[in-house]
Write a protein that holds these residues in place. Structure first.
Motif, PDB file in Angstrom:
ATOM      1  N   ALA A 191      -2.918  -0.841  -4.273  1.00 11.75           N
ATOM      2  CA  ALA A 191      -2.270  -0.684  -2.968  1.00 11.75           C
ATOM      3  C   ALA A 191      -0.830  -0.220  -3.153  1.00 11.75           C
ATOM      4  N   PRO A 192      -0.279   0.496  -2.171  1.00 13.90           N
ATOM      5  CA  PRO A 192       1.119   0.944  -2.270  1.00 13.90           C
ATOM      6  C   PRO A 192       2.060  -0.220  -2.563  1.00 13.90           C
ATOM      7  N   ALA A 193       3.015   0.024  -3.427  1.00 14.66           N
ATOM      8  CA  ALA A 193       3.921  -1.029  -3.901  1.00 14.66           C
ATOM      9  C   ALA A 193       5.132  -1.137  -2.987  1.00 14.66           C
ATOM     10  N   HIS A 194       4.922  -1.709  -1.806  1.00 12.28           N
ATOM     11  CA  HIS A 194       6.011  -1.953  -0.852  1.00 12.28           C
ATOM     12  C   HIS A 194       6.200  -3.470  -0.763  1.00 12.28           C
ATOM     13  N   SER A 210      -2.917   3.830   3.229  1.00 13.51           N
ATOM     14  CA  SER A 210      -1.905   4.789   3.666  1.00 13.51           C
ATOM     15  C   SER A 210      -0.702   4.691   2.749  1.00 13.51           C
ATOM     16  N   GLU A 211      -0.333   5.786   2.120  1.00 14.80           N
ATOM     17  CA  GLU A 211       0.848   5.801   1.254  1.00 14.80           C
ATOM     18  C   GLU A 211       2.134   5.936   2.056  1.00 14.80           C
ATOM     19  N   LYS A 212       2.027   6.352   3.307  1.00 17.48           N
ATOM     20  CA  LYS A 212       3.228   6.682   4.073  1.00 17.48           C
ATOM     21  C   LYS A 212       3.727   5.530   4.933  1.00 17.48           C
ATOM     22  N   ASN A 213       2.814   4.710   5.406  1.00 12.99           N
ATOM     23  CA  ASN A 213       3.192   3.686   6.370  1.00 12.99           C
ATOM     24  C   ASN A 213       3.367   2.340   5.668  1.00 12.99           C
ATOM     25  N   VAL A 214       4.610   1.913   5.511  1.00  9.69           N
ATOM     26  CA  VAL A 214       4.905   0.646   4.853  1.00  9.69           C
ATOM     27  C   VAL A 214       4.361  -0.525   5.662  1.00  9.69           C
ATOM     28  N   GLU A 215       4.198  -0.327   6.970  1.00 11.61           N
ATOM     29  CA  GLU A 215       3.799  -1.431   7.830  1.00 11.61           C
ATOM     30  C   GLU A 215       2.305  -1.716   7.781  1.00 11.61           C
ATOM     31  N   SER A 216       1.517  -0.883   7.130  1.00 11.30           N
ATOM     32  CA  SER A 216       0.080  -1.107   7.071  1.00 11.30           C
ATOM     33  C   SER A 216      -0.334  -1.529   5.667  1.00 11.30           C
ATOM     34  N   CYS A 264       6.097  -6.305  -6.569  1.00 11.06           N
ATOM     35  CA  CYS A 264       5.372  -6.921  -5.456  1.00 11.06           C
ATOM     36  C   CYS A 264       4.966  -8.353  -5.797  1.00 11.06           C
ATOM     37  N   TYR A 265       4.642  -8.605  -7.055  1.00 13.65           N
ATOM     38  CA  TYR A 265       4.314  -9.972  -7.477  1.00 13.65           C
ATOM     39  C   TYR A 265       5.537 -10.873  -7.340  1.00 13.65           C
ATOM     40  N   ILE A 266       6.694 -10.388  -7.786  1.00 12.37           N
ATOM     41  CA  ILE A 266       7.934 -11.168  -7.676  1.00 12.37           C
ATOM     42  C   ILE A 266       8.253 -11.441  -6.202  1.00 12.37           C
ATOM     43  N   ALA A 267       8.102 -10.422  -5.350  1.00 11.60           N
ATOM     44  CA  ALA A 267       8.370 -10.599  -3.921  1.00 11.60           C
ATOM     45  C   ALA A 267       7.441 -11.650  -3.319  1.00 11.60           C
ATOM     46  N   ALA A 268       6.174 -11.645  -3.727  1.00 10.36           N
ATOM     47  CA  ALA A 268       5.231 -12.642  -3.220  1.00 10.36           C
ATOM     48  C   ALA A 268       5.616 -14.037  -3.693  1.00 10.36           C
ATOM     49  N   CYS A 269       6.147 -14.149  -4.920  1.00  9.03           N
ATOM     50  CA  CYS A 269       6.658 -15.445  -5.385  1.00  9.03           C
ATOM     51  C   CYS A 269       7.806 -15.921  -4.499  1.00  9.03           C
TER      52      CYS A 269
END
Length: 431
Positions: A65-68, A8-14, A183-188
């Motif tokens: 996957a969407p980059a949230h 889903s491109e719209k739902n950041v929560e999924s 997203c990689y930086i956020a996961a770090c």
């Protein structure tokens, strides 16, 4: 339907996910390592789907996957739960590798009624040091993902496997290379903040801790800490495997997962036949070392107002790094100790802890103030902090150019020399 995948491109929560296996089978959720996609589990799927409906998901910005971005393991867990809720999946087994294992442990702690059985693969209760992962974020922010992609094979595979399987090595490099850098930086950041060493005793799900014998990232020592702390945990050591054991030794990992989830599923479901070959698991092991208790926090100040010392120390470590703060605190004595407590409580807890400015802006202001006041002895630490807080070398250069106009050329010249040295050291990728 046997195989399905959604995004889903719209739902950041999924999360982006796919199902494999019969729809009426119990659900087995599988999480991935940082930089990898759900395809790291491809060679386990044929056998696992004979017994389970396998749900695989990608981390944000991985595998298309969407980059949230998500900067906390708990946030990734919340997104996974939201995705499963939307599908009507309430109870499940969970197997996760590396950060995927951290998400599984987090779910077992916060949603124990939902996790029927748990497998932690190449995972840890505390991933290295916070400085290490924030440094990795600085390198990616400055150089992109190419340095991480180039060094992924040596982190993920044994040298012999990497030499014998060039196609798999190239696949691994491309997985990392095509990940979203933000997203990689956020996961770090999520891994830097993750620490459940003091909470392992609350994990109630039967747990398999699986680790490659040659894993240099989260090795057997990390695995034994997990087994020592989790009440119902067993250890499986896979010879000839490094960090991405499911890829390097797929048969052994598949057999171990089949055995664990066939015999340790806490549910009223009909028993699932155990495979004919049953790998030997260790008995639960005794602790190999005493786990350090959480440090005592100063008592709250009178009047019911929370003492800012604890939050201040947390922010100080996040901004300046554990190594710097540990050095400063170790050097404190009877004469300087009160001053360090004062700095932690008021500079870091009261001012840096305020919500009026983000940390990038505070770093810009701090660099300017240090140059303007001539207090360059603190500049190197705060250049490092600025990089950790998200400023790029180009942005730091602009801050120092601005100080040259308003604070003077000599001060700015000295600041440039200091900053250049720090930036080169902090942003140069590992050889």
């Amino acid at each position: 339907m046997w195989e399905r995948e959604w995004v889903s491109e719209k739902n950041v929560e999924s999360l982006q996910y796919r199902f494999d296996g019969p729809e009426d089978a119990p659900v087995l959720v599988m999480g991935t390592s940082l930089g990898a996609t759900w395809h790291m589990w491809d060679r386990q799927i044929p056998e696992l789907t004979q017994h389970w409906r396998v749900f695989r998901y990608d981390l944000p910005g991985h595998g298309g996957a969407p980059a949230h971005p998500a900067t906390a393991v708990g946030e990734l867990g919340d997104r996974l739960v939201a995705t499963l809720d939307g599908l009507g999946v309430k109870r499940f087994g969970y197997a996760g590798c590396s950060i995927g294992g951290a998400i599984g442990a987090d779910l077992a702690l916060r949603h124990p009624q939902r996790v029927a059985s748990l497998a932690l693969v190449a995972s840890s209760a505390r991933f290295g040091s916070a400085d290490e992962f924030r440094q990795r974020g600085v390198i990616v922010r400055t150089n992109g993902l190419e340095p991480m992609a180039r060094t992924a094979p040596e982190r993920w595979f044994t040298p012999g496997f990497a030499a014998a399987q060039p196609a798999i090595v190239e696949w691994a490099v491309q997985m990392v290379r095509t990940t979203d850098p933000g997203c990689y930086i956020a996961a770090c950041e999520a891994l830097a903040a993750f620490d459940i060493r003091g909470e392992l005793g609350r994990i109630g799900a039967p747990t398999l801790v699986l680790v490659g014998a040659e894993d240099q990232v989260t090795g057997p020592g990390d695995a034994r800490t997990l087994v020592a702390g989790i009440p119902d945990a067993r250890l499986a050591l896979v010879p000839g495997a490094s960090h991405l054991a499911p890829v390097e030794q797929p048969g052994a990992v598949t057999d171990l997962l089949l055995t664990h989830f066939s015999t340790a599923w806490q549910d009223t479901l009909a028993a699932i036949p155990v495979p004919s070959f049953v790998p030997r698991l260790s008995a639960p092991v005794l602790p190999v070392a005493e786990l350090t208790a959480a440090p005592a926090q100063p008592e709250a100040e009178s009047g019911g107002r929370a003492d800012p010392y604890g939050p201040g120390m947390k922010i100080r470590r996040e901004v300046l790094g554990d190594a710097h703060v540990d050095g400063v605190m170790a050097a404190a004595d009877d004469f300087t100790g009160d001053f360090q407590e004062f700095v932690t409580r008021y500079a870091w807890g009261e001012v840096w802890g305020r919500e009026g400015l983000d940390r990038r802006t505070r770093s810009s202001v701090t660099l300017t103030a240090l140059v303007a006041s001539g207090h360059l002895e603190g500049l190197a630490a705060h250049v490092s902090a600025a990089l950790r807080n998200g400023l790029t070398p180009a942005e730091i250069r602009e801050v120092l150019l601005q100080t040259a106009v308003y604070c003077g050329i000599p001060a700015a010249s000295a600041a440039f020399r200091i900053a250049q040295s720090v930036i080169q050291a902090e942003t140069t990728p590992p050889a």
